[in-house]
Design an enzyme around this catalytic site. Sequence first.
Site, mmCIF file in Angstrom:
data_model
loop_
_atom_site.group_PDB
_atom_site.id
_atom_site.type_symbol
_atom_site.label_atom_id
_atom_site.label_comp_id
_atom_site.label_asym_id
_atom_site.label_seq_id
_atom_site.Cartn_x
_atom_site.Cartn_y
_atom_site.Cartn_z
ATOM 1 N N HIS A 1 -34.764 6.048 -0.022
ATOM 2 C CA HIS A 1 -35.918 6.784 -0.549
ATOM 3 C C HIS A 1 -35.558 8.141 -1.129
ATOM 4 O O HIS A 1 -34.828 8.906 -0.493
ATOM 5 C CB HIS A 1 -36.940 6.977 0.568
ATOM 6 C CG HIS A 1 -37.354 5.698 1.218
ATOM 7 N ND1 HIS A 1 -36.832 5.264 2.416
ATOM 8 C CD2 HIS A 1 -38.227 4.738 0.822
ATOM 9 C CE1 HIS A 1 -37.378 4.099 2.743
ATOM 10 N NE2 HIS A 1 -38.221 3.748 1.784
ATOM 11 N N SER B 1 -43.019 1.407 0.569
ATOM 12 C CA SER B 1 -42.718 2.740 1.109
ATOM 13 C C SER B 1 -42.577 3.821 0.035
ATOM 14 O O SER B 1 -42.611 4.995 0.362
ATOM 15 C CB SER B 1 -41.419 2.685 1.920
ATOM 16 O OG SER B 1 -40.357 2.204 1.117
ATOM 17 N N ASP C 1 -33.166 9.499 2.361
ATOM 18 C CA ASP C 1 -32.391 8.583 3.197
ATOM 19 C C ASP C 1 -31.734 7.541 2.292
ATOM 20 O O ASP C 1 -31.695 7.725 1.079
ATOM 21 C CB ASP C 1 -33.258 7.959 4.312
ATOM 22 C CG ASP C 1 -34.388 7.092 3.765
ATOM 23 O OD1 ASP C 1 -34.340 6.721 2.571
ATOM 24 O OD2 ASP C 1 -35.312 6.768 4.540
#
Length: 351
Positions: free
Chosen positions: A329, A44, A326
């Site tokens: 990340h 991610s 978040d």
Amino acid sequence: MEFLKLFISIFSFSSFFLGAKSDHLQHIKTKSLRPNRLFVFGDSYVDTGNIRKSISDSWKLPYGLTFPEKPSGRFSDGRVATDFLARYLGIKSPIPYTWREYAGKERLLYGMNYAYGGTGVFKTIIPLPNMTSQIDYFQRILAAGNIYSPFDLPSSLAFVSVAGNDYATFVAMKRPLAELPALMKLVVDQIEVNVRRIHKLGVKKIAIPSLQPLGCLPGSTAFTSFQRCNELDNAAAKFHNNLLRQAVAKLNKETKPSTFVILDYYNAFLTVFKNKGPEPGVKRFENPLKPCCVGVRSNYNCSDVDEKGEKMYTICKDPKAAFFWDVFHPSEEGWRSVYSVLRKHLQVLLI
Ligand SMILES: *[C@@H]1O[C@H](CO)[C@@H](O)[C@H](O)[C@H]1NC(C)=O
Ligand SMILES: *[C@@H]1O[C@H](CO)[C@@H](O)[C@H](O)[C@H]1NC(C)=O
């Protein structure tokens, strides 16, 4: 406490026979060029939209709020590492593999992004293509021969962001900590196999970030109200990074020096966290450890809504003032800062 001791001793033990020195300072050849294509593998931190809409928060609001002002599959309010590395190279961010059919010819010129959020080198809790499968996709596209030719590869850069989810899975499976060093060895051995394979396919420059300081991720610091990094988790990240450095040194011995390059995320993140003064391009974050977006029912759930569709998350006033978006990340501004710290070391990516 016992855990902490274990890691500190493992760490000092490994650093003893490392003596590894960074290969960042390879001198620059007279006619260095920026790679003109980027092939991306991993998780991610680099996925720009491969992950399926139905299974990922990254396709829900408030992800993408800053850029492109709607969810785009990126795990951030905006741009992610891939976008900043592409910008450094002076090319557009490579098209996600799953969108290749919809891409214009021109867009395909910049390479392709095979990364899927949630994945690792091994099986993770999220059933998506691991890095081996991602390289399979790359190999198939090369074999088809209608998009890239073998002549394109020597001027291409491969970018590999992987391992975080292998360790997150280990934690989620509640494996005993004593097993972690052995897993780390397996993970790094597999990274070595994977990047050697990418090199054999013809890519002559391969960038691999070190693990970021895991203990500073909001997921680790929530217990201290995002005030203090967890030193044990950071020691684990350092242990991985030492193994990675050994593997890269070995790979570079087999090939030309600086074929395989580590991007030092570990220290770049810490530099940004500690930055007090006006280092050019580096933003000072009020509390860099505090994420912008947190779930109400669970910290982890930024994008949660209740049965009535009411938001069950809160976002900070100014995402540009937050390093983390978040709990896992960085925000776009966080990534921008990391890449501005790394910038002076990126010359080693020239070919
Ligand atoms: C990656 O996934 C494929 C498909 O599920 C599997 O066959 C392969 O063994 C996996 N590779 C690793 C290194 O775990
Ligand atoms: C997170 O949000 C989803 C809906 O977006 C919800 O189904 C899930 O239960 C939430 N998880 C937690 C831990 O609150």
